[in-house]
Design a protein around this motif. Structure first.
Motif, PDB file in Angstrom:
ATOM      1  N   LYS A 109       0.920  -0.673   0.097  1.00 56.23           N
ATOM      2  CA  LYS A 109      -0.343   0.345  -0.060  1.00 56.23           C
ATOM      3  C   LYS A 109       0.772   0.841  -0.316  1.00 56.23           C
ATOM      4  O   LYS A 109       0.480   2.228  -0.492  1.00 56.23           O
ATOM      5  CB  LYS A 109      -0.594   0.037   1.251  1.00 56.23           C
ATOM      6  N   GLN A 110       1.896   1.452   0.904  1.00 55.07           N
ATOM      7  CA  GLN A 110       3.180   2.453   0.635  1.00 55.07           C
ATOM      8  C   GLN A 110       3.802   1.876   0.976  1.00 55.07           C
ATOM      9  O   GLN A 110       4.478   1.089   1.427  1.00 55.07           O
ATOM     10  CB  GLN A 110       2.276   3.985   1.293  1.00 55.07           C
ATOM     11  N   THR A 111       4.912   2.514   0.986  1.00 52.79           N
ATOM     12  CA  THR A 111       6.600   2.656   1.444  1.00 52.79           C
ATOM     13  C   THR A 111       6.858   3.855   1.975  1.00 52.79           C
ATOM     14  O   THR A 111       6.841   4.853   0.778  1.00 52.79           O
ATOM     15  CB  THR A 111       7.507   1.766   0.299  1.00 52.79           C
ATOM     16  N   MET A 112       7.937   3.917   2.530  1.00 52.58           N
ATOM     17  CA  MET A 112       8.742   5.270   3.673  1.00 52.58           C
ATOM     18  C   MET A 112       9.577   4.732   3.451  1.00 52.58           C
ATOM     19  O   MET A 112      10.470   3.496   4.347  1.00 52.58           O
ATOM     20  CB  MET A 112       8.018   5.668   4.486  1.00 52.58           C
ATOM     21  N   VAL A 113      10.917   5.861   2.760  1.00 54.48           N
ATOM     22  CA  VAL A 113      12.073   5.986   3.040  1.00 54.48           C
ATOM     23  C   VAL A 113      13.005   7.001   4.514  1.00 54.48           C
ATOM     24  O   VAL A 113      12.627   8.190   3.156  1.00 54.48           O
ATOM     25  CB  VAL A 113      12.458   5.685   1.480  1.00 54.48           C
ATOM     26  N   ALA A 114      13.352   7.053   5.410  1.00 53.62           N
ATOM     27  CA  ALA A 114      13.865   8.329   5.343  1.00 53.62           C
ATOM     28  C   ALA A 114      15.298   8.045   5.686  1.00 53.62           C
ATOM     29  O   ALA A 114      16.412   7.176   5.561  1.00 53.62           O
ATOM     30  CB  ALA A 114      13.838   7.837   7.098  1.00 53.62           C
ATOM     31  N   MET A 115      15.518   9.374   4.991  1.00 56.77           N
ATOM     32  CA  MET A 115      17.719   9.315   4.345  1.00 56.77           C
ATOM     33  C   MET A 115      17.567  10.308   5.742  1.00 56.77           C
ATOM     34  O   MET A 115      16.378  11.888   5.735  1.00 56.77           O
ATOM     35  CB  MET A 115      17.023   9.901   3.214  1.00 56.77           C
ATOM     36  N   ALA A 116      18.772  10.896   6.151  1.00 57.10           N
ATOM     37  CA  ALA A 116      18.994  12.550   6.421  1.00 57.10           C
ATOM     38  C   ALA A 116      19.015  13.532   6.152  1.00 57.10           C
ATOM     39  O   ALA A 116      18.470  14.400   5.943  1.00 57.10           O
ATOM     40  CB  ALA A 116      20.903  12.049   7.289  1.00 57.10           C
ATOM     41  N   GLY A 117      19.122  12.776   4.417  1.00 55.61           N
ATOM     42  CA  GLY A 117      18.619  14.331   3.571  1.00 55.61           C
ATOM     43  C   GLY A 117      16.871  14.513   3.300  1.00 55.61           C
ATOM     44  O   GLY A 117      17.040  15.226   2.292  1.00 55.61           O
ATOM     45  N   GLY A 118      16.216  13.975   3.362  1.00 62.51           N
ATOM     46  CA  GLY A 118      14.921  14.227   3.364  1.00 62.51           C
ATOM     47  C   GLY A 118      14.021  12.784   2.660  1.00 62.51           C
ATOM     48  O   GLY A 118      14.844  11.687   4.169  1.00 62.51           O
ATOM     49  N   GLY A 119      13.157  12.555   2.322  1.00 59.40           N
ATOM     50  CA  GLY A 119      12.446  11.099   2.871  1.00 59.40           C
ATOM     51  C   GLY A 119      12.082  11.283   1.342  1.00 59.40           C
ATOM     52  O   GLY A 119      11.866  12.070   0.189  1.00 59.40           O
ATOM     53  N   LEU A 120      11.345   9.947   1.028  1.00 63.14           N
ATOM     54  CA  LEU A 120      10.749   9.586  -0.468  1.00 63.14           C
ATOM     55  C   LEU A 120       9.309   8.281   0.180  1.00 63.14           C
ATOM     56  O   LEU A 120       9.509   7.671   1.078  1.00 63.14           O
ATOM     57  CB  LEU A 120      11.513   8.547  -0.617  1.00 63.14           C
TER      58      LEU A 120
END
Length: 175
Positions: A109-120
């Motif tokens: 349904k959904q995917t979230m990638v948290a990065m130091a410089g932002g998110g996807l």
């Protein structure tokens, strides 16, 4: 039946902030409007892409769009390109779908990638298309996810094969 499939006369070119809608049907212009609203109304959104189930870019925002609330105002999408965002979204969608199949997890349904410089954030639209949003690191993830769900809810029922074809042709003509 859509206005496009009925052979309606194309409208004059219109320009909304960050998204251009040249000679598109009412349904396609509505999707452009929804995308522009997502970019302009949600703080921290850098760029947005809608990708078909086969990985083709259907709709996108301009990453250097001043209403994108990003830090610095310059091109802030992946390498400054929504085409790159679309490629990443399609790849991530395929990877997570494959992982879900291996784990008998059902559809993603959904995917979230948290990065130091932002998110996807990637969310599935009802027809298998994907909505991808690249954000600043300080965005409110709940607000982004909420507005993405609103977009998916509004766009899912109108994203017909005819409309996907029209949007794809529009992207190709603009490129």
């Amino acid at each position: 039946m859509t206005a496009f499939s009925q052979g309606a006369t194309p409208v004059t070119p219109t320009r909304t902030t960050g998204v251009t809608a040249y000679g598109l049907s009412e349904e396609a212009r509505s999707l452009h409007w929804l995308l522009t609203d997502l970019v302009e109304e949600v703080p921290g959104v850098r760029s947005v892409a809608v990708v078909s189930s086969d990985g083709l870019l259907l709709l996108s925002s301009a990453p250097d769009h001043p209403g994108a609330h990003g830090v610095g105002g310059a091109a802030e999408g992946p390498r400054g390109s929504t085409a790159d965002l679309a490629t990443i979204v399609a790849g991530l969608g395929s990877l997570t779908s494959g992982a879900a199949a291996l784990m008998d997890g059902g559809p993603v349904k959904q995917t979230m990638v948290a990065m130091a410089g932002g998110g996807l954030f990637v969310m599935t639209i009802s027809d298998g298309s994907l909505l991808g949003v690249h954000t600043a690191p300080d965005c409110d993830m709940g607000v982004v996810a909420y507005h993405m769900a609103l977009f998916v809810g509004r766009a899912g029922h109108v994203l017909t094969p005819e409309l996907r074809r029209e949007l794809r042709q529009s992207v190709e003509a603009a490129g």
